[in-house]
Design an enzyme around this catalytic site. Structure first.
Site, short mmCIF file in Angstrom:
data_model
loop_
_atom_site.label_atom_id
_atom_site.label_comp_id
_atom_site.label_asym_id
_atom_site.label_seq_id
_atom_site.Cartn_x
_atom_site.Cartn_y
_atom_site.Cartn_z
N CYS A 78 -11.32 3.17 -0.85
CA CYS A 78 -10.04 3.67 -0.35
C CYS A 78 -9.71 2.88 0.91
O CYS A 78 -10.60 2.57 1.71
CB CYS A 78 -10.13 5.15 -0.03
SG CYS A 78 -8.63 5.81 0.73
N THR A 79 -8.43 2.58 1.06
CA THR A 79 -8.00 1.76 2.20
C THR A 79 -8.45 2.29 3.56
O THR A 79 -8.69 1.53 4.48
CB THR A 79 -6.46 1.70 2.23
OG1 THR A 79 -5.95 3.03 2.09
CG2 THR A 79 -5.91 0.80 1.16
N HIS A 80 -8.51 3.62 3.67
CA HIS A 80 -8.78 4.21 4.98
C HIS A 80 -10.27 4.23 5.35
O HIS A 80 -10.61 4.35 6.52
CB HIS A 80 -8.28 5.65 5.01
CG HIS A 80 -6.79 5.78 5.02
ND1 HIS A 80 -5.99 5.25 4.05
CD2 HIS A 80 -5.95 6.40 5.90
CE1 HIS A 80 -4.72 5.53 4.32
NE2 HIS A 80 -4.68 6.23 5.43
N ASP A 105 0.86 -1.18 0.00
CA ASP A 105 0.00 0.00 0.00
C ASP A 105 0.90 1.23 0.00
O ASP A 105 2.09 1.15 0.30
CB ASP A 105 -0.88 0.00 1.26
CG ASP A 105 -1.79 1.22 1.32
OD1 ASP A 105 -2.45 1.50 0.31
OD2 ASP A 105 -1.80 1.92 2.33
N SER A 106 0.30 2.37 -0.31
CA SER A 106 1.06 3.62 -0.28
C SER A 106 1.50 3.95 1.14
O SER A 106 2.39 4.76 1.34
CB SER A 106 0.18 4.74 -0.82
OG SER A 106 -1.03 4.79 -0.10
N CYS A 116 -3.80 -0.85 -2.11
CA CYS A 116 -4.08 0.56 -2.35
C CYS A 116 -5.04 0.72 -3.54
O CYS A 116 -4.78 0.21 -4.63
CB CYS A 116 -2.76 1.26 -2.66
SG CYS A 116 -2.91 3.00 -3.01
N ASN A 117 -6.12 1.43 -3.33
CA ASN A 117 -7.09 1.65 -4.41
C ASN A 117 -6.50 2.50 -5.51
O ASN A 117 -6.76 2.27 -6.69
CB ASN A 117 -8.32 2.38 -3.87
CG ASN A 117 -9.22 1.47 -3.07
OD1 ASN A 117 -10.21 0.99 -3.56
ND2 ASN A 117 -8.84 1.20 -1.83
N THR A 118 -5.72 3.49 -5.12
CA THR A 118 -5.12 4.38 -6.11
C THR A 118 -4.20 3.56 -7.02
O THR A 118 -4.26 3.65 -8.25
CB THR A 118 -4.32 5.49 -5.40
OG1 THR A 118 -5.17 6.15 -4.47
CG2 THR A 118 -3.77 6.49 -6.39
N TYR A 152 -0.31 8.42 -2.40
CA TYR A 152 -0.31 8.21 -3.84
C TYR A 152 -1.52 8.93 -4.46
O TYR A 152 -1.52 9.24 -5.64
CB TYR A 152 -0.46 6.71 -4.16
CG TYR A 152 0.78 5.87 -3.94
CD1 TYR A 152 1.93 6.38 -3.34
CD2 TYR A 152 0.81 4.54 -4.37
CE1 TYR A 152 3.05 5.58 -3.15
CE2 TYR A 152 1.93 3.74 -4.20
CZ TYR A 152 3.05 4.26 -3.59
OH TYR A 152 4.14 3.46 -3.42
N GLY A 153 -2.53 9.14 -3.63
CA GLY A 153 -3.82 9.63 -4.11
C GLY A 153 -3.79 10.97 -4.83
O GLY A 153 -4.73 11.31 -5.55
N GLU A 184 -6.09 9.18 9.72
CA GLU A 184 -4.72 9.12 10.23
C GLU A 184 -4.57 9.91 11.53
O GLU A 184 -3.63 9.71 12.29
CB GLU A 184 -3.73 9.59 9.16
CG GLU A 184 -3.81 8.68 7.96
CD GLU A 184 -2.50 8.40 7.28
OE1 GLU A 184 -1.53 9.14 7.51
OE2 GLU A 184 -2.44 7.42 6.51
#
Ligand code: DGN
Length: 263
Positions: A181-183, A7-8, A70-72, A39-40, A149
């Site tokens: 998105c991961t978050h 992931d980023s 990572c989705n991006t 990365y987004g 975050e």
């Protein structure tokens, strides 16, 4: 052999968590490119370059499968990673899309993600190839990542930010929303409260199911009855990864190593 996940940064831990839940005996190797997150907001060219470097690092660790958490990165680099790597590569887009198409009743699906994910149109394109008559409404939610975050997952600040981004989607007639998105799975409770009655698709859970199916199908499953090992690699200092990562995983993270991806 381990499963490699990259992931980023920290967010992909939502994916690692779901994979560990479904496949507790697998050894998992996680790489978070924390020195270059996010990365987004970067161009596709840059995201592809970074993704290839992450993949190559994990490949040298003899992984049996690569999971692009990572989705991006999944949005822009999946094809090229599949071309370059001689192991199965799974991204988050397809599993999320398939799950959404299964649950939608009215054929109207919402997607939320980073700026780069939304701009790439990877989700709508995938949806349209599988089911062309689906209506897709996308929205980038750039403040969600920093919010998570900071550990702000519930309460008035989280609720205000969720309302700011999701107001239009709430009234758009969608019955399903992909958390692209991961978050975002960490904001699920707050998002669900606001998007009452709308089905949320958690792409982390969906990719974990896909990983399990693929391991079974390709007979790659770890037959050992011992609990799998988890190893974490980061490109910036491990301290922040440990602190925020523990919010994601809800347990103490050990085995974190700082590495460089330069060839
Ligand atoms: N991991 C990124 C994603 O899923 O799109 C979010 C973090 C970022 O790079 N902005």
């Amino acid at each position: 052999k381990p499963i490699g996940i990259f992931d980023s940064g920290i967010g992909g831990l939502t994916v690692l968590k779901e994979i560990a839940k479904l496949l507790p005996n697998e050894n998992l190797m996680y790489l978070g490119d924390t020195a270059r997150v996010p990365y987004g907001i970067r161009s596709a060219e840059t995201v592809i370059k970074y993704s290839l470097e992450c993949a190559s690092f994990l490949f040298k660790k003899e992984i049996k499968m690569l999971v692009v958490a990572c989705n991006t990165s999944s949005s822009v680099s999946l094809e090229i990673l599949r071309e370059k790597l001689p192991v199965p590569v799974i991204g988050v887009i397809e599993p999320g899309v398939r799950a959404a198409l299964k649950v939608t009743k009215n054929g109207k699906i919402g997607i939320i993600g980073t700026e780069a994910t939304i701009q790439s149109e990877a989700y709508p394109k995938k949806i349209k190839t599988l089911k062309p008559d689906t209506e897709v409404i996308s929205k980038a939610c750039p403040l969600f990542v920093p919010l998570v975050e900071e550990g702000i997952l519930e309460g008035s600040i989280a609720e205000l930010v969720v309302e700011k981004y999701l107001k239009d989607l709430k009234h758009s007639g969608i019955d399903t929303l992909i958390l692209g998105c991961t978050h975002y799975p960490l904001l699920k409770k707050t998002i669900q409260k606001y998007m009452e009655g709308i089905r949320l698709v958690d792409s982390a859970q969906e990719i974990a199911l896909e990983v399990k199916n693929l391991l079974i199908h390709q007979e790659l499953i770890n037959k050992s009855s011992e609990h799998g090992l988890k190893t974490f690699y980061v490109t910036d200092s491990p301290e922040r990864f440990k602190k925020i990562g523990e919010i994601f995983l809800n347990y103490e993270i050990n085995n974190i190593f700082k590495v460089s991806l330069e060839e």
